[in-house]
Scaffold this active site. Structure first.
Site, mmCIF file in Angstrom:
data_model
loop_
_atom_site.group_PDB
_atom_site.id
_atom_site.type_symbol
_atom_site.label_atom_id
_atom_site.label_comp_id
_atom_site.label_asym_id
_atom_site.label_seq_id
_atom_site.Cartn_x
_atom_site.Cartn_y
_atom_site.Cartn_z
ATOM 1 N N VAL A 95 9.109 5.119 12.812
ATOM 2 C CA VAL A 95 8.423 6.311 13.282
ATOM 3 C C VAL A 95 8.091 6.145 14.764
ATOM 4 O O VAL A 95 7.519 5.133 15.174
ATOM 5 C CB VAL A 95 7.141 6.558 12.462
ATOM 6 C CG1 VAL A 95 6.315 7.687 13.080
ATOM 7 C CG2 VAL A 95 7.497 6.876 11.017
ATOM 8 N N ILE A 149 0.834 -1.199 0.000
ATOM 9 C CA ILE A 149 0.000 0.000 0.000
ATOM 10 C C ILE A 149 0.873 1.254 0.000
ATOM 11 O O ILE A 149 0.688 2.156 -0.822
ATOM 12 C CB ILE A 149 -0.982 -0.019 1.195
ATOM 13 C CG1 ILE A 149 -1.888 -1.258 1.117
ATOM 14 C CG2 ILE A 149 -1.802 1.260 1.260
ATOM 15 C CD1 ILE A 149 -2.715 -1.379 -0.142
ATOM 16 N N THR A 175 2.672 -7.663 6.033
ATOM 17 C CA THR A 175 1.594 -8.438 5.424
ATOM 18 C C THR A 175 1.843 -8.678 3.935
ATOM 19 O O THR A 175 1.490 -9.729 3.398
ATOM 20 C CB THR A 175 0.258 -7.678 5.632
ATOM 21 O OG1 THR A 175 0.115 -7.410 7.030
ATOM 22 C CG2 THR A 175 -0.921 -8.497 5.165
ATOM 23 N N GLU A 227 10.396 3.148 6.274
ATOM 24 C CA GLU A 227 10.053 1.753 6.581
ATOM 25 C C GLU A 227 10.930 1.321 7.738
ATOM 26 O O GLU A 227 12.146 1.515 7.706
ATOM 27 C CB GLU A 227 10.307 0.888 5.335
ATOM 28 C CG GLU A 227 10.337 -0.607 5.566
ATOM 29 C CD GLU A 227 9.075 -1.152 6.222
ATOM 30 O OE1 GLU A 227 7.975 -0.884 5.710
ATOM 31 O OE2 GLU A 227 9.188 -1.840 7.262
ATOM 32 N N ARG A 231 -2.643 -10.856 8.741
ATOM 33 C CA ARG A 231 -3.514 -9.890 8.089
ATOM 34 C C ARG A 231 -3.741 -8.741 9.064
ATOM 35 O O ARG A 231 -3.860 -8.963 10.269
ATOM 36 C CB ARG A 231 -4.854 -10.524 7.737
ATOM 37 C CG ARG A 231 -4.741 -11.810 6.912
ATOM 38 C CD ARG A 231 -6.074 -12.539 6.935
ATOM 39 N NE ARG A 231 -6.064 -13.796 6.210
ATOM 40 C CZ ARG A 231 -5.805 -14.988 6.779
ATOM 41 N NH1 ARG A 231 -5.497 -15.074 8.067
ATOM 42 N NH2 ARG A 231 -5.865 -16.084 6.055
ATOM 43 N N LYS A 284 -12.717 -22.026 7.502
ATOM 44 C CA LYS A 284 -13.324 -20.843 6.923
ATOM 45 C C LYS A 284 -13.174 -20.798 5.397
ATOM 46 O O LYS A 284 -13.743 -19.967 4.718
ATOM 47 C CB LYS A 284 -12.659 -19.611 7.530
ATOM 48 C CG LYS A 284 -13.568 -18.415 7.643
ATOM 49 C CD LYS A 284 -12.842 -17.291 8.353
ATOM 50 C CE LYS A 284 -13.016 -15.957 7.660
ATOM 51 N NZ LYS A 284 -12.097 -15.661 6.602
ATOM 52 N N HIS A 307 -7.922 -11.055 -6.483
ATOM 53 C CA HIS A 307 -9.369 -11.310 -6.463
ATOM 54 C C HIS A 307 -10.042 -10.326 -7.410
ATOM 55 O O HIS A 307 -9.653 -9.168 -7.459
ATOM 56 C CB HIS A 307 -9.934 -11.035 -5.067
ATOM 57 C CG HIS A 307 -9.403 -11.908 -3.998
ATOM 58 N ND1 HIS A 307 -9.931 -13.138 -3.729
ATOM 59 C CD2 HIS A 307 -8.389 -11.730 -3.124
ATOM 60 C CE1 HIS A 307 -9.267 -13.673 -2.723
ATOM 61 N NE2 HIS A 307 -8.319 -12.854 -2.344
#
Lengths: 426, 505
Positions: free
Chosen positions: B180, B19, B47, B38, B321, B258, B56
């Protein structure tokens, strides 16, 4: 793309490759090329600086590098071409080998025969799926051996070893010499998987405990290894969690098995034995592809380099004979198969009459240790072809039997090797 | 560092995951300064590095949720374009959700209906015969399946690194090993970010800190959400199983599971996972026996009974996650401090929503970045040069590269056929690889069946020479993950050896 032409290409410049090439040369093969992926000849022996090599072959006790040097010198004195830092990318069905290195670039070699002598690799922590964190400080015993003996660095100070394979035992002693504390060796089997002499000389002599039927159940440490959990296992090798103990350590070495490196062999269609994970070969060490031979640890994992040399010489001599015209085939092949308490037998079949030989040697490993037994070879009729008394047998020690060629008749179609106890017949 | 540390930027991105790097990639075309910090030694360390690697299409998502909307906007065509421009591996292989018994039918039919609601084309139910033609190795007991031709797999390391490198090539700065520790604001506006290496002034701060995004958001104001790690464990099988499964296979959700996945990775391995365990330790990536046994029994063995439990397993790993308590993405401005943009709870389908997330963040940046120059840089280049990967090239092409640079001729990693030249390239690339795992993610050296047993010592040697450091300074993954503890003989001679305490059972 550069194109070369040879009579014989030997893949791998370790003890197997060198002995095979020398024997082929001795038997008249003119143009031989050894391709070695490392930067020099010698293979894994380079890092095996301990002694105990050559007792059978040279009747002397040598270190690994000394044993290798005897062959390296001979290779260099003989008209055998050697390319180091050279990786084989492909063996093609039409007797071509594709290789690459920094000097020749990517090149194609046309050949009449090929000997596979790529050795083996170590099974990893990942392959046996030991759960836990993935810190540094977890490595195979062979990688640690390289760091210590070649690079001159110590991977850690507080060591736990999983697996009683020979490299693990050797490294237990080596790390102790370096001042590290080898806290224990765990072996998941109820017996040691290395040579008895290594257990005595590398563990017992230094007071390093060997815990049989024990395994590492978890790896701890986010960055560098901080410890491992060890536990006893039941008969099905499942950990008994009530026995789990935490052992602080900064290094976990694994010696949990060796796997012949046959990815290249598979890609050209060489059939593998499910147990050895090496090629399925005949008594000449020819694979199912008649121009491809295999020997050394790529064929079956050996305990002793002396046996590697012996096997490689068979392959080298046979490849030479193949190049110059071949052997007289038997009317039918003899299938050699493992029976009671035998894991595997090499060779897996006998294809030729072997009229110029007196004996054929069968190599095998037993599944479980035992004492005072007979290893019996029977033909398809149940007739005994050979019966050999053994005081002790163990999976860690390869068994070899010499079968007189004269006992193999035209009609013999199979041989089964079994372990039998005195008085009982199986 | 002090003294020379005088850091200033227009936009500061916290977090080098897919992201953070995706946002840097999105914004790097504009005429303002971008900096990404980072805390780890490389990008793609959270992740982004340990997930299903699936693309997906969102066929079964809930459109009322932000994550549903964003994944639907991030079409496979957008990913295909991105793959062409940035060069990462993407395979639109399709997916199957097979059923064994009557009870599975309802779940499958429900999913089919959702795909229609979400306007996804091509999704259909296939019968037993077609299912086994599509997946010949699947358990013959599987009777029918939902087939979705739009599902893909991508290489998440390559994607993340490509996005980050593209940003760097277009002027962005990436500071690794920079954590940070605080964020300063003044007059209701963010002013600077405090790191363990110094203060960085910034006009806009984007919090893409993944698992730690709630922590970072909390540095500015009181927040009413949390991010909890939800762990998933995976098996990665040997390349001999690379074509064993042709599509992504979902397991049908059951009372005990699941829904797990099995898929062919873009690199030619077979990936199987993952379960979902809520826990509290954000940096706990440990695998556990229970999960491994569960995944093997409920997915691997059930669908592909011939796959072994161990042996031909290349590795096992776990990922966390970044799940928010709302179970949705939370993307937006801080409530009280202007100039701070938060991305919270970017879990699945985050990897599949990068373009839409980046678009959305750009809009947010425009809202608070009044002084930023959104003109396009004159040197902006939308494409990233493709790294040289010899094993993907023809023999002739490889021969040409080796002729030009002999280092491409020397193979270091035998399992994955990686040359010294490729490893040197990885160390010299715009976001440099400086540890073993970073080299592994870029080149695959050490990612094969020997897991670095052979090439590890040689890669250590290359890093030592190229970076001009001691082998003792080479790490597996930064920080304290050193490989070697001291020179041989030092322990025995200088320190007199370690204790001789043995384990007594």
């Amino acid at each position: 793309m550069k194109k070369l032409s040879y009579d014989l290409v030997v893949i791998g410049g370790g003890p197997a490759g060198m002995a095979a090439a020398l024997k082929a040369r001795e038997n008249g093969v003119k143009k031989i090329l050894i391709c070695e992926r490392g930067s020099k000849l010698g293979g894994i022996l380079e890092q095996c600086i301990h002694n105990g090599f050559g007792l059978q072959y040279f009747k002397e006790e040598l270190t690994g590098p000394e044993y290798a040097t005897r062959f390296v010198r001979k290779v260099l004195q003989t008209e055998i071409d050697v390319k180091t830092d050279t990786m084989i990318l492909e063996i093609a069905e039409d007797k071509k080998v594709i290789a690459q290195n920094g000097i020749d670039g990517l090149f194609e070699i046309e050949t009449k025969a090929c000997i596979l002598a790529m050795g083996c690799r170590e099974r990893t922590r990942e392959a046996i799926t030991i759960p836990g964190d993935r810190p540094s400080g977890v490595m195979t015993a062979g990688a640690a051996q390289r760091y210590v003996n070649i690079n001159g660095y110590l991977p850690g100070k507080e060591i736990v070893i999983l697996g009683s394979g020979d490299i693990g035992l050797i490294m237990a002693r080596r790390m102790t010499f370096e001042g590290a504390n080898v806290k224990c060796v765990c072996e998941v089997e109820p017996f040691s998987s290395g040579l008895v002499r290594n257990k005595v000389q590398c563990l017992d002599d230094f007071g390093i405990p060997l815990y049989l039927s024990h395994t590492v159940t978890k790896v701890h440490g986010k960055e560098r290894l901080e410890g491992v959990s060890i536990a006893k296992v039941d008969e099905r090798k499942n950990p008994i969690f009530e026995t789990e103990t935490y052992v602080p350590c900064d290094t976990l070495l694994l010696s949990v098995g060796l796997i012949p490196e046959n990815e290249l062999s598979k890609s050209v269609g060489v059939d593998l034995d499910r147990v050895t994970k090496g090629a399925s070969v005949n008594e000449k060490r020819a694979t199912n592809i008649e121009w491809i031979y295999a020997c050394g640890n790529v064929l079956q994992v050996h305990d002793l380099v002396d046996n590697v040399t012996e096997e490689a010489e068979i392959a080298g001599k046979s490849a030479a004979k193949y190049i110059s015209g071949g052997f007289e085939k038997r009317k039918r092949s003899i299938h050699v198969s493992p029976g009671n308490n035998i894991g595997y037998v090499v060779p897996q079949r006998i294809d030729y009459t072997n009229s110029d030989e007196k004996i054929i040697k069968l190599y095998m490993r037993v599944r479980k240790p035992d004492e005072k037994v007979f290893v019996v070879v029977k033909n398809e009729q149940g007739e005994i072809v050979g019966k050999f008394k053994k005081d002790t047998i163990a999976p860690g020690s390869m068994v070899s039997l010499s079968i007189p060629v004269i006992k193999l008749t035209e009609d013999t179609s199979s041989l089964t090797v079994s372990v039998e106890k005195e008085g009982e017949s199986i | 560092m002090e003294g020379e540390w005088d850091m200033k930027t227009d936009v500061l991105i916290i977090g080098g995951g897919v992201i953070g790097c995706g946002i840097a990639h999105q914004l790097c075309k504009y005429n303002f300064d971008i900096m990404l910090v980072e805390k780890e030694a490389d990008v793609c360390m959270g992740t982004s590095k340990a997930n299903s690697s699936m693309l997906h299409d969102g066929y079964n998502v809930d459109k009322t949720k932000l994550k549903g909307q964003l994944v639907l906007k991030s079409t496979k065509e957008l990913y295909q374009k991105m793959a062409e421009e940035l060069h990462f591996d993407l395979n639109i292989c399709g997916s199957l959700l097979p059923g064994f018994v009557e009870a599975d039918w309802d779940a499958i039919y429900h999913q089919f209906q959702m795909s229609a609601e979400n306007d996804i084309r091509g999704v259909r139910i296939v019968g037993q015969k077609e299912l086994h033609e599509l997946e010949p190795h699947m358990n013959p007991a599987a009777k029918f399946a939902l087939f979705n031709p739009n599902t893909g797999v991508l290489n998440p390391f390559e994607l993340t690194i490509a996005l980050g490198e593209h940003a760097v090539q277009n002027g962005a700065k990436v500071l690794l090993n920079t954590e940070v520790t605080g964020i300063n604001s003044s007059g209701g506006r963010v002013t600077s970010v405090v790191t363990d290496r110094g203060i960085i002034e910034a006009k806009v701060v984007i919090n893409a800190a993944g698992l730690f995004s709630d922590h970072v958001a909390g540095m500015v104001e009181t927040i009413d959400y949390t991010v909890k790690p939800r762990k998933g464990v995976y098996f990665l099988y040997d390349k001999q199983y690379g074509t064993y499964i042709k599509r992504a296979i979902y397991s049908t959700p059951t009372t005990v599971s699941k829904g797990l996945i099995m898929l062919p990775t873009t690199e030619g391995n077979l990936l199987c996972g993952s379960n979902a365990i809520m826990h509290d330790e954000k940096d706990d990536l440990s695998t556990d026996l229970e999960s491994l046994n569960h995944i093997y029994a409920e997915a691997i063995h059930k669908y592909y009974p011939e796959l072994p439990r161990m042996g031909d397993v290349t590795t096992i790993f776990a990922g966390n996650r970044a799940a928010s308590n709302t179970e949705d993405f939370i993307i937006g401005h801080s409530k009280n401090v202007r100039g701070m943009i938060n991305l919270i709870g970017i879990q699945s389908p985050g990897l599949s929503s990068v373009p839409a997330i980046a678009d959305m963040v750009e809009d947010l940046v425009r809202e608070v970045g009044e002084n930023l120059n959104f003109g396009i840089k004159d040197y902006y280049n939308p494409t990233r040069p493709k790294p040289i990967v010899l094993r993907e090239l023809s023999y002739q092409e490889r021969a040409d590269y080796i002729a030009e640079n002999p280092d491409y001729g020397t193979i270091i990693c035998r399992c994955e056929t990686v040359s010294k030249g490729e490893i040197l390239d990885a160390i010299r690339r715009p976001i440099p690889a400086t540890d073993l795992d970073a080299i592994k993610r870029r080149t695959r050296a050490g990612m094969g069946r020997c897991q670095g047993g052979f090439c590890g010592p040689r890669v250590v040697g290359i890093l030592e020479k190229e970076l001009g450091i001691s082998p003792l300074e080479v790490t597996k993954k930064g920080k304290d993950s050193y490989i070697l503890s001291m020179q041989a003989k030092e322990l025995a001679l200088q320190e007199g050896g370690s204790s001789n305490e043995k384990v007594i059972l």
